[in-house]
Design a protein around this motif. Structure first.
Motif, PDB file in Angstrom:
ATOM      1  N   ALA A 318       0.815  -1.216   0.000  1.00  0.00           N
ATOM      2  CA  ALA A 318       0.000   0.000   0.000  1.00  0.00           C
ATOM      3  C   ALA A 318       0.851   1.269   0.000  1.00  0.00           C
ATOM      4  O   ALA A 318       0.345   2.360  -0.201  1.00  0.00           O
ATOM      5  CB  ALA A 318      -0.912  -0.010   1.217  1.00  0.00           C
ATOM      6  N   CYS A 319       2.140   1.136   0.247  1.00  0.00           N
ATOM      7  CA  CYS A 319       2.987   2.316   0.450  1.00  0.00           C
ATOM      8  C   CYS A 319       3.293   3.010  -0.872  1.00  0.00           C
ATOM      9  O   CYS A 319       3.690   2.376  -1.845  1.00  0.00           O
ATOM     10  CB  CYS A 319       4.274   1.897   1.145  1.00  0.00           C
ATOM     11  N   GLU A 320       3.110   4.289  -0.909  1.00  0.00           N
ATOM     12  CA  GLU A 320       3.334   5.079  -2.129  1.00  0.00           C
ATOM     13  C   GLU A 320       4.662   5.822  -2.090  1.00  0.00           C
ATOM     14  O   GLU A 320       4.870   6.767  -2.847  1.00  0.00           O
ATOM     15  CB  GLU A 320       2.194   6.092  -2.306  1.00  0.00           C
ATOM     16  N   LYS A 335      -3.225   5.883   0.381  1.00  0.00           N
ATOM     17  CA  LYS A 335      -4.464   5.456   1.040  1.00  0.00           C
ATOM     18  C   LYS A 335      -4.303   5.281   2.543  1.00  0.00           C
ATOM     19  O   LYS A 335      -5.256   5.425   3.293  1.00  0.00           O
ATOM     20  CB  LYS A 335      -4.932   4.135   0.435  1.00  0.00           C
ATOM     21  N   ILE A 336      -3.092   4.925   2.981  1.00  0.00           N
ATOM     22  CA  ILE A 336      -2.951   4.634   4.412  1.00  0.00           C
ATOM     23  C   ILE A 336      -2.274   5.775   5.176  1.00  0.00           C
ATOM     24  O   ILE A 336      -1.971   5.648   6.351  1.00  0.00           O
ATOM     25  CB  ILE A 336      -2.218   3.299   4.641  1.00  0.00           C
ATOM     26  N   PHE A 337      -2.080   6.910   4.494  1.00  0.00           N
ATOM     27  CA  PHE A 337      -1.481   8.073   5.171  1.00  0.00           C
ATOM     28  C   PHE A 337      -2.338   8.490   6.361  1.00  0.00           C
ATOM     29  O   PHE A 337      -3.539   8.743   6.218  1.00  0.00           O
ATOM     30  CB  PHE A 337      -1.360   9.250   4.191  1.00  0.00           C
ATOM     31  N   GLY A 338      -1.721   8.540   7.520  1.00  0.00           N
ATOM     32  CA  GLY A 338      -2.416   9.071   8.694  1.00  0.00           C
ATOM     33  C   GLY A 338      -3.418   8.120   9.325  1.00  0.00           C
ATOM     34  O   GLY A 338      -3.890   8.376  10.427  1.00  0.00           O
ATOM     35  N   CYS A 350       9.288   7.300   4.179  1.00  0.00           N
ATOM     36  CA  CYS A 350       8.985   8.731   4.087  1.00  0.00           C
ATOM     37  C   CYS A 350       8.268   9.244   5.335  1.00  0.00           C
ATOM     38  O   CYS A 350       8.127  10.444   5.537  1.00  0.00           O
ATOM     39  CB  CYS A 350       8.126   9.030   2.867  1.00  0.00           C
ATOM     40  N   MET A 351       7.741   8.325   6.157  1.00  0.00           N
ATOM     41  CA  MET A 351       7.069   8.724   7.388  1.00  0.00           C
ATOM     42  C   MET A 351       8.031   8.711   8.572  1.00  0.00           C
ATOM     43  O   MET A 351       7.692   9.133   9.670  1.00  0.00           O
ATOM     44  CB  MET A 351       5.889   7.772   7.643  1.00  0.00           C
ATOM     45  N   VAL A 352       9.260   8.216   8.349  1.00  0.00           N
ATOM     46  CA  VAL A 352      10.184   8.056   9.476  1.00  0.00           C
ATOM     47  C   VAL A 352      11.059   9.287   9.655  1.00  0.00           C
ATOM     48  O   VAL A 352      11.060   9.932  10.698  1.00  0.00           O
ATOM     49  CB  VAL A 352      11.074   6.816   9.276  1.00  0.00           C
ATOM     50  N   ALA A 357       8.748  13.367   3.102  1.00  0.00           N
ATOM     51  CA  ALA A 357       7.585  14.161   2.711  1.00  0.00           C
ATOM     52  C   ALA A 357       6.364  13.791   3.557  1.00  0.00           C
ATOM     53  O   ALA A 357       5.595  14.669   3.961  1.00  0.00           O
ATOM     54  CB  ALA A 357       7.293  13.938   1.228  1.00  0.00           C
ATOM     55  N   CYS A 358       6.178  12.514   3.840  1.00  0.00           N
ATOM     56  CA  CYS A 358       4.993  12.103   4.603  1.00  0.00           C
ATOM     57  C   CYS A 358       5.074  12.609   6.044  1.00  0.00           C
ATOM     58  O   CYS A 358       4.088  13.094   6.594  1.00  0.00           O
ATOM     59  CB  CYS A 358       4.840  10.589   4.581  1.00  0.00           C
ATOM     60  N   ALA A 359       6.251  12.483   6.644  1.00  0.00           N
ATOM     61  CA  ALA A 359       6.402  12.954   8.024  1.00  0.00           C
ATOM     62  C   ALA A 359       6.175  14.459   8.097  1.00  0.00           C
ATOM     63  O   ALA A 359       5.499  14.964   9.005  1.00  0.00           O
ATOM     64  CB  ALA A 359       7.784  12.595   8.557  1.00  0.00           C
TER      65      ALA A 359
HETATM   66  S1  SF4 Z   1       5.385   6.457   4.194  1.00  0.00           S
HETATM   67 FE1  SF4 Z   1       3.947   7.742   3.095  1.00  0.00          FE
HETATM   68  S2  SF4 Z   1       3.609   6.675   1.198  1.00  0.00           S
HETATM   69 FE2  SF4 Z   1       4.568   5.192   2.560  1.00  0.00          FE
HETATM   70  S3  SF4 Z   1       2.850   4.159   3.560  1.00  0.00           S
HETATM   71 FE3  SF4 Z   1       3.367   5.869   4.848  1.00  0.00          FE
HETATM   72  S4  SF4 Z   1       2.021   7.517   4.185  1.00  0.00           S
HETATM   73 FE4  SF4 Z   1       2.007   5.998   2.590  1.00  0.00          FE
END
Ligand code: SF4
Lengths: 375, 347
Positions: A318-320, A335-338, A350-352, A357-359
């Protein structure tokens, strides 16, 4: 502090913001990529994004060292720590990046691996000197900014005759990644780049001529302060509006055309360019990463543990992150952001990292998404 | 100590904590008498029982407890001793109460130098005396070497709520003003600079302080207070998010009104940290009705611990509980919960 305040002056900022709105006019849309994760973070943290007109869009680039590291490289480090009993030293940002089998370096530590957080390559070298009975591996990551310190430590280890220290080298290069973005078939149409700050202090502004000349895209190198970024965006707009594609340097207080020759020489002495290196999102790119030269092979973890191989592993379904690193999607389009993926429970890299960008969007910008939905 | 009693006094200069100091035997009695009671001495402790018998208290009681683990135990501007006293005093004060009594329990690690323990206990005694809140009962246990981090201290406090004052994290209402008593980030940066061996031109001192006097002045101002909190671990940002969530409201802060000492700002810049998330030990956040904000601000500024108090924002209607901030630059961003542990960035 005066030094910093001068680059965050609210009056100057408002003036720049007004000039940007004027230059951008109405209608016609502009898309600029800030290559560097440091810029991604700063744009959000200082609220700069909210000071841009709606027809000027910033696209986050792949310049976040933790984000572009593919899962297989982290697996490599984890296996070294779990199966070869090494003391694995890593920057804090890497520890929580999800790897295969539900592991991360931090979770490997909970399973008994000796994983230590360090602030610099020097710390790792000290740990090696203090633990002569153990093998110590430094998990080196980063663009051209962090490469010279790694090179310098390898030389120091060599001079001191350290036998228990090696580097798992993941150092990567900026320009091949920029080219990859521009060569992407069906990739995002870009009008220009905000060029990296710290990287450019090392490599200089001249190398970006390639982007300006071959790809006809303006590049403006900018510092990390909010005013730097506003100024750079204004300069990009002016280039586009006058049909220019040049390399301009907003960050003249630190960046010269030729860069830091000493640092470049040091890096050249210790490292050579790999035939190819795999990037998260961009795939395997030729001539895009560094490895240790043969003279320093004894400090190269890949040479020291030849039975270990890099195994390419796909991202979570699912990770973009890949599309985000290519600039094709925005974090909120995942879709799974947040919902599933949050900074406390990251699914993708990207969330770490705080530069991801996601973080950045989760931490500083997500209030805007929900408001748009609700209104 | 008279010769006839045949007591060998504790060797405060070179002695160390050993297992017998927690065994309940003579060694423990001696440690309590010569170190704890000598420093903390008051009429309640002198009762010498397992608990303290206290005078009648009229009013609503407030009780709070806090476990203290700090590394390093001594840091610029304070130590775990004074911190443990003031921490609990502040927790009681934030409930809108006058702190009256404290209890303290110690977990000591075998081998810990008595001289350092004495410094810590003396510091507690001084802090308690200055605050006018006696430590009336206590306990000591010793754990084997390697099973503790020198000294852990848990303090528990009892206080009595001011008449007619009810404060709670769920009482913030849209339109209310948010006040802060002074500059943020000093305590956390003092600890961090010590821990990381960072040397700054001017050492950053912890802001550790007992805030019940300031709270008394704020309540005496007659302002309609709704929430008081001390932004300790997780800093201002985390505390405001807690309140926003509890009250089901949003907040809008003005970054340029939040005081930060230049040395702290510079250190944060250097380490890539955000002062909004750095711990404080002597600051409070107050949320009050908008019409009372100026009066409350004046009362705070008139107190030595509130000289740099400021109105830093307002409460908004927002069921999502988001805290936003207009940046110094004039942009806008969210001020989120702390994500994991704040780590210095890598490049
Ligand atoms: S890091 Fe970003 S793109 Fe990857 S799963 Fe998390 S929100 Fe989605």
């Amino acid at each position: 502090m005066r030094y910093v305040d001068e680059f965050r002056d609210p009056v100057l900022a408002q003036n720049l913001s007004a000039s940007i709105a004027l230059e951008a006019g109405a209608g016609f849309g502009y898309r600029f990529m800030e290559f560097c994760g440091g810029h991604t973070h700063a744009l959000s943290r200082y609220g700069v994004l909210g000071m841009l007109p709606s027809n000027v869009q910033m696209i986050h680039g792949p310049g976040c060292p933790v984000c572009v590291l593919p899962i297989g490289r982290i697996d490599f480090a984890i296996r070294l720590a779990l199966e070869h009993d090494v003391i694995l030293c890593s920057y804090g940002d890497c520890l929580r990046v999800p790897a295969s089998d539900g592991l991360s370096l931090l979770k490997a530590r909970a399973q008994g691996a000796d994983v230590r957080m360090v602030y610099s390559a020097l710390d790792a070298c000290k740990i090696a000197a203090d633990n002569p009975q153990s093998q110590v591996v430094f998990f080196a990551i980063g663009f051209e900014t962090t490469t010279p310190p790694t090179a310098s430590i390898i030389k120091q280890a060599h001079a001191a005759g350290l036998k228990n220290f090696s580097v798992l080298c993941n150092h990567v290069l900026t320009l091949p990644a920029m080219e990859a973005i521009l060569n992407q078939p069906g990739g995002v149409p870009l009008d220009g780049f905000v060029g990296p700050a710290h990287v450019s202090t090392v490599i200089g502004s001249a190398p970006y001529q390639l982007v300006a000349q071959r790809y006809r895209k303006p590049v403006v190198i900018a510092g990390f302060e909010p005013l730097d970024m506003l100024q750079a965006i204004l300069m990009l707009l002016r280039q586009v509006n006058t049909g220019r594609a040049e390399v301009e340097n907003e960050f003249t207080r630190a960046v010269t055309p030729q860069g830091n020759r000493k640092a470049q020489a040091l890096v050249n002495e210790v490292f050579e360019v790999r035939d190819a290196f795999e990037w998260r999102g961009l795939g395997s790119l030729p001539w895009s990463g560094l490895k240790l030269r043969a003279e320093f092979a004894q400090y190269d973890a890949e040479a020291r543990y030849p039975e270990m191989h890099f195994v390419s592993v796909p991202d979570h379904k699912a990770c973009e992150c890949g599309a985000i690193l290519r600039g094709e999607k925005r974090p909120q389009e995942c879709k799974i952001f947040g919902t599933v993926c949050t900074p406390d429970n990251p699914i993708g890299a990207c969330m770490v990292s705080s530069e991801g960008a996601c973080a950045a969007h989760y931490t500083y910008g997500r209030y805007r998404d929900v408001m748009q939905e609700g209104s | 100590m008279s010769k006839a009693a045949y007591v060998r006094p504790l060797d405060m200069a070179h002695g160390r904590v050993d297992m017998s100091h927690g065994s309940g035997g003579r060694a423990m009695a001696q440690l309590i008498a010569e170190l704890f009671a000598a420093a903390l001495g008051n009429e309640y402790l002198a009762q010498g029982n397992d608990g303290a018998l206290l005078p009648q208290i009229n009013g609503r009681l407030v009780m709070s407890t806090d476990a203290h683990v700090v590394a390093p135990l001594f840091f610029p501007g304070g130590d775990i001793g004074c911190l443990s006293v003031r921490g609990t005093i502040n927790d009681i004060a934030m409930m809108g109460a006058q702190p009256l009594y404290l209890a303290a329990s110690f977990i000591l690690e075998e081998g810990y130098p008595l001289a350092d323990l004495k410094r810590i206990v003396d510091s507690m005694a001084q802090a308690a005396r200055a605050a006018g809140v006696p430590i009336v009962t206590g306990d000591t246990k010793v754990v084997e070497q390697g099973k503790g981090d020198g000294v852990f201290i848990t303090t528990t406090g009892v206080g009595v709520a001011y008449d007619g004052v009810t404060l709670s994290g769920d009482l913030a209402q849209p339109g209310d003003k948010i006040l802060l008593s002074g500059a943020i980030g000093d305590h956390g940066m003092a600890i961090l600079s010590q821990r990381e061996g960072l040397a700054f031109d001017a050492p950053i001192l912890s802001d550790t302080a007992a805030l019940h006097g300031l709270v008394a002045a704020m309540i005496a101002s007659g302002a309609k207070l709704r929430v008081l909190r001390d932004p300790t671990r997780g800093g201002l940002a985390t505390t405001l998010n807690e309140i926003a969530r509890q009250s089901g409201v949003g907040m809008m802060l003005q970054e340029n009104t939040i005081p930060v000492n230049p040395a702290v700002a510079a250190a944060c810049e250097f380490l890539g940290l955000d002062a909004l998330y750095v711990a404080n030990e002597g600051k409070l956040i107050a949320i009050c009705a908008a019409e009372d904000a100026e009066r409350l601000l004046a009362a705070m500024r008139a107190h030595p611990l509130g000289q740099r108090a400021a109105i830093i924002g307002a409460v908004l209607e927002d069921a999502r509980g988001f805290v936003q901030m207009t940046t110094r630059m004039g942009g806008c961003r969210m001020v989120d919960w702390l994500n994991g542990e704040q780590l210095p960035r890598i490049c």
